[in-house]
Design an enzyme around this catalytic site. Sequence first.
Site, short mmCIF file in Angstrom:
data_model
loop_
_atom_site.label_atom_id
_atom_site.label_comp_id
_atom_site.label_asym_id
_atom_site.label_seq_id
_atom_site.Cartn_x
_atom_site.Cartn_y
_atom_site.Cartn_z
N LYS A 32 9.16 -42.22 20.52
CA LYS A 32 10.55 -42.65 20.66
C LYS A 32 10.93 -42.81 22.13
CE LYS A 32 12.21 -39.00 18.46
NZ LYS A 32 11.00 -38.23 18.12
N ARG B 69 19.56 -35.50 14.33
CA ARG B 69 18.44 -34.78 13.73
C ARG B 69 18.84 -34.04 12.47
NH1 ARG B 69 15.36 -34.30 18.96
NH2 ARG B 69 13.35 -33.35 18.56
N ARG C 61 -0.05 -34.69 26.08
CA ARG C 61 1.00 -35.43 26.76
C ARG C 61 1.40 -34.80 28.11
NH1 ARG C 61 6.58 -36.62 23.55
NH2 ARG C 61 6.90 -34.39 23.55
N ARG D 102 5.50 -30.41 29.04
CA ARG D 102 6.62 -29.69 28.45
C ARG D 102 6.18 -28.35 27.90
NH1 ARG D 102 9.88 -33.81 24.67
NH2 ARG D 102 10.04 -31.88 23.47
N ARG E 153 8.31 -27.60 15.33
CA ARG E 153 9.12 -28.80 15.51
C ARG E 153 8.89 -29.76 14.34
NH1 ARG E 153 6.85 -30.06 21.16
NH2 ARG E 153 8.02 -31.99 21.19
P1 AMP Z 1 12.86 -33.75 22.09
O1 AMP Z 1 12.75 -33.98 23.55
O2 AMP Z 1 13.68 -34.79 21.39
O3 AMP Z 1 11.53 -33.52 21.42
O4 AMP Z 1 13.69 -32.37 21.92
C1 AMP Z 1 13.21 -31.15 22.44
C2 AMP Z 1 13.96 -29.98 21.80
O5 AMP Z 1 15.35 -30.06 22.10
C3 AMP Z 1 13.90 -29.92 20.28
O6 AMP Z 1 12.72 -29.28 19.80
C4 AMP Z 1 15.16 -29.12 19.97
O7 AMP Z 1 14.97 -27.73 20.26
C5 AMP Z 1 16.15 -29.66 20.99
N1 AMP Z 1 16.88 -30.86 20.50
C6 AMP Z 1 16.80 -32.13 20.99
N2 AMP Z 1 17.61 -32.96 20.33
C7 AMP Z 1 18.20 -32.22 19.37
C8 AMP Z 1 19.14 -32.51 18.35
N3 AMP Z 1 19.63 -33.75 18.15
N4 AMP Z 1 19.55 -31.49 17.54
C9 AMP Z 1 19.09 -30.23 17.71
N5 AMP Z 1 18.19 -29.88 18.65
C10 AMP Z 1 17.74 -30.86 19.49
#
Ligand code: AMP
Length: 214
Positions: free
Chosen positions: A13, A87, A126, A160, A171
């Site tokens: 994404k 989400r 990554r 990360r 996740r």
């Molecule tokens: P991402 O970079 O999108 O993979 O997000 C990393 C982490 O941030 C996720 O594993 C969640 O802990 C938190 N996070 C990101 N976006 C959301 C969301 N829309 N709702 C809840 N937690 C989020």
Amino acid sequence: MNIILLGPPGAGKGTQARHLVEMRNMVQLSTGDMLRESKDSGTEMGKIVADVMARGDLVTDEIVIGLIREKIEAENGGGFIFDGFPRTLAQADALGDLLDATGQTLDAVIEMEVDDDALVARITARSTCGNCGEVYNDQFKPQPADGKCSVCGASDFKRRADDNEESLRNRLMEYYKKTSPLIGYYYAKGDLTKVNGLGEITGVQTAIAGVLDH
Ligand code: AMP
């Protein structure tokens, strides 16, 4: 034009969103990036979310909806790309309300379909440029041999903290339990298009362009 990129962690994404920003002047709204920024800058919210993110759990709806509300009210451009948001069903409802309230529409929801084994392989390999965010993969797109980012020339690469196998499993579970119902939700609204997220990056770019220019 406002769109959602929907898919599990590692679906690509962020990579696709960055391309759309470059090509179409769209604005990427990644709640993951916003949360990482608040964590890195040591704000109160950052302290609250740090452990949750490290475990791979979801942050509360209230926090992420608040972050998105601020952006929708503040920024303007060639449209928003929602990346990693919504989400949960509550987030999806809130997004609909926010767009309505600001006289905007949701034009497409693109589901990036990928195989679960490929996700684990992608995520554990990554890294990103700490300066411009360009995404690298140890196997498919290694960091340049001269140690400098091919986009911006910086030499500060990051991995990360939650890109390890244990967090990733969590996740993925969060995705299947709480986010995957959004596929049916947006299908029922008539907004959903599926794209194969497994091919070459450029092939996925073309498939997404086909949806947006339809
Ligand atoms: P991402 O970079 O999108 O993979 O997000 C990393 C982490 O941030 C996720 O594993 C969640 O802990 C938190 N996070 C990101 N976006 C959301 C969301 N829309 N709702 C809840 N937690 C989020």
